[in-house]
Enzyme design. Structure first.
Site, PDB file in Angstrom:
ATOM      1  N   LYS A  56       2.477  24.484  -3.543  1.00 15.27           N
ATOM      2  CA  LYS A  56       1.200  23.857  -3.179  1.00 15.27           C
ATOM      3  C   LYS A  56       1.334  22.334  -3.285  1.00 15.27           C
ATOM      4  O   LYS A  56       0.736  21.687  -4.146  1.00 15.27           O
ATOM      5  CB  LYS A  56       0.081  24.385  -4.063  1.00 15.27           C
ATOM      6  CG  LYS A  56      -0.165  25.886  -3.865  1.00 15.27           C
ATOM      7  CD  LYS A  56      -1.209  26.426  -4.820  1.00 15.27           C
ATOM      8  CE  LYS A  56      -1.401  27.934  -4.633  1.00 15.27           C
ATOM      9  NZ  LYS A  56      -2.348  28.517  -5.583  1.00 15.27           N
ATOM     10  N   LYS A  82       5.326  38.883  -2.406  1.00 14.85           N
ATOM     11  CA  LYS A  82       3.952  38.829  -2.889  1.00 14.85           C
ATOM     12  C   LYS A  82       3.156  40.018  -2.340  1.00 14.85           C
ATOM     13  O   LYS A  82       3.695  40.871  -1.632  1.00 14.85           O
ATOM     14  CB  LYS A  82       3.333  37.492  -2.511  1.00 14.85           C
ATOM     15  CG  LYS A  82       4.175  36.299  -3.002  1.00 14.85           C
ATOM     16  CD  LYS A  82       3.449  35.004  -2.937  1.00 14.85           C
ATOM     17  CE  LYS A  82       2.608  34.808  -4.185  1.00 14.85           C
ATOM     18  NZ  LYS A  82       2.005  33.451  -4.242  1.00 14.85           N
ATOM     19  N   ASP A  97       0.349  38.365 -11.787  1.00 14.26           N
ATOM     20  CA  ASP A  97      -0.611  37.511 -11.087  1.00 14.26           C
ATOM     21  C   ASP A  97      -2.041  37.825 -11.502  1.00 14.26           C
ATOM     22  O   ASP A  97      -2.502  38.966 -11.396  1.00 14.26           O
ATOM     23  CB  ASP A  97      -0.457  37.692  -9.572  1.00 14.26           C
ATOM     24  CG  ASP A  97      -1.306  36.721  -8.790  1.00 14.26           C
ATOM     25  OD1 ASP A  97      -1.244  35.513  -9.088  1.00 14.26           O
ATOM     26  OD2 ASP A  97      -2.039  37.162  -7.888  1.00 14.26           O
ATOM     27  N   ARG A 120       0.814  -1.213   0.000  1.00 12.73           N
ATOM     28  CA  ARG A 120       0.000   0.000   0.000  1.00 12.73           C
ATOM     29  C   ARG A 120       0.847   1.261   0.000  1.00 12.73           C
ATOM     30  O   ARG A 120       0.547   2.222  -0.711  1.00 12.73           O
ATOM     31  CB  ARG A 120      -0.961  -0.015   1.197  1.00 12.73           C
ATOM     32  CG  ARG A 120      -1.840   1.209   1.347  1.00 12.73           C
ATOM     33  CD  ARG A 120      -2.471   1.691   0.037  1.00 12.73           C
ATOM     34  NE  ARG A 120      -3.185   0.649  -0.662  1.00 12.73           N
ATOM     35  CZ  ARG A 120      -3.514   0.711  -1.941  1.00 12.73           C
ATOM     36  NH1 ARG A 120      -3.155   1.762  -2.672  1.00 12.73           N
ATOM     37  NH2 ARG A 120      -4.166  -0.277  -2.512  1.00 12.73           N
ATOM     38  N   GLU A 161       5.853  39.868  -7.148  1.00 12.61           N
ATOM     39  CA  GLU A 161       4.527  39.687  -7.734  1.00 12.61           C
ATOM     40  C   GLU A 161       3.845  41.043  -7.905  1.00 12.61           C
ATOM     41  O   GLU A 161       3.888  41.879  -7.001  1.00 12.61           O
ATOM     42  CB  GLU A 161       3.691  38.805  -6.818  1.00 12.61           C
ATOM     43  CG  GLU A 161       2.238  38.647  -7.239  1.00 12.61           C
ATOM     44  CD  GLU A 161       1.418  37.961  -6.164  1.00 12.61           C
ATOM     45  OE1 GLU A 161       1.377  36.725  -6.160  1.00 12.61           O
ATOM     46  OE2 GLU A 161       0.833  38.676  -5.311  1.00 12.61           O
TER      47      GLU A 161
END
Length: 302
Positions: free
Chosen positions: A150, A182, A238, A115, A217
């Site tokens: 992510k 950002k 962005d 598994r 960004e």
């Protein structure tokens, strides 16, 4: 999907850097501590200790394979003497029903490892397959398809490797690797005053060693010139529309690398790539994949 796989196979011509062995071993130790903390009671009860088995990792659907070393290491965690053969290379395509890996060893070990080995190779191969699809959609444009942060906590090294198996590229590995300012960073840095943007970013640039990449960004065209004036290396556009991306690329005019981010999917990526951006970052490569259907079949001797 078969067409994408064939295109990917003929397009790949670069070696994929190997996975770091210590990282794989750490992931497997954690996985087996979760899945078999006190051993596999089922296999230990049902199977003789000296019983052996041969099994095949078999594709239930087509795709791009990733994770051969992970599969082998998972098997050898349970049986150090297991004989493992990889029949489909990482980064290569496979078809439904194709045998990808073979393992021969103690039956208890093979079934205890099954598994964990499947969970990891199914996810890695799904990421590689999806990346290959995205990469095929931008072929010939010069744009790089890259991943993002992510990723699944604890599995980033495997998922980033899978992206490379699919013909994609990696963004910064962690927060320690590069400066990426950002919108929230800029809000704190400038107090929301756009007139302070260039001076604030120049102050940041002055603190950095020359080896550290500096990316910023922006979410509006009018931010581009003030950011360029600070001497950044990459500008991330962005959530720009296609028309805004075309304008942004023209304004930057080679003075920095151009990354497009946001609203990237199979329907939009080709149009984004044709705007002339250098990099397209795609969170969906790792955060929105369905595990590829791979199975472990025990060979039954007549």
């Amino acid at each position: 999907m078969n067409a994408v796989v064939r295109t990917h196979q003929t397009a790949r011509n670069t070696a994929i850097p190997a996975l770091p062995r210590d990282a794989v071993e750490t992931i497997l130790r954690t996985a087996f501590a979760e899945d078999a903390p006190y051993g596999d009671i089922t296999s230990a009860t049902l199977l003789p200790a000296d019983a052996t088995a041969t099994a095949w990792l078999v594709a239930r659907e087509p795709g791009i394979f990733s994770g051969g070393d992970v599969f082998a290491a998972a098997m050898r965690c349970q049986d150090p003497d297991a004989d493992v053969d990889q029949l489909v290379a990482d980064g290569a395509g496979f078809t439904t029903g194709e045998r990808i890996m073979r393992v021969a060893g103690l039956a208890r070990a093979v079934l205890t490892a099954e598994r964990v080995a499947l969970n990891l190779t199914q996810r890695m191969s799904a990421i590689a397959t999806q990346t290959a699809e995205y990469a095929a959609l931008v072929a010939g444009t010069g744009a790089r398809v890259t991943d993002t942060r992510k990723t699944t906590p604890g599995l980033r090294v495997l998922e980033r490797y899978a992206v490379r198996c699919g013909g994609g590229h990696n963004h910064r590995f962690s927060l320690s690797d590069a400066v990426l300012a950002k919108d929230n960073h800029l809000a704190v840095l400038t107090g929301g005053d756009p007139a302070k943007l260039t001076a604030a970013l120049r102050g940041v640039r002055a603190q950095l060693p020359h080896t550290v990449h500096f990316e910023v960004e922006v979410d509006r065209i009018e931010q581009i010139e003030p950011v360029l004036a600070a001497g950044v290396d990459t500008i991330m556009l962005d959530n720009f529309s296609i028309a805004e991306l075309v304008t942004g690329v023209a304004v930057i005019d080679g003075r920095a690398l151009v990354e497009a981010s946001g609203n990237v999917n199979r329907d939009t990526i080709a149009d984004i790539a044709r705007t002339g951006v250098d990099i397209i970052s795609v969170g969906a490569l790792t955060h929105s994949v369905r595990a590829l259907d791979l199975g472990l079949d025990i060979a039954i001797e007549a």
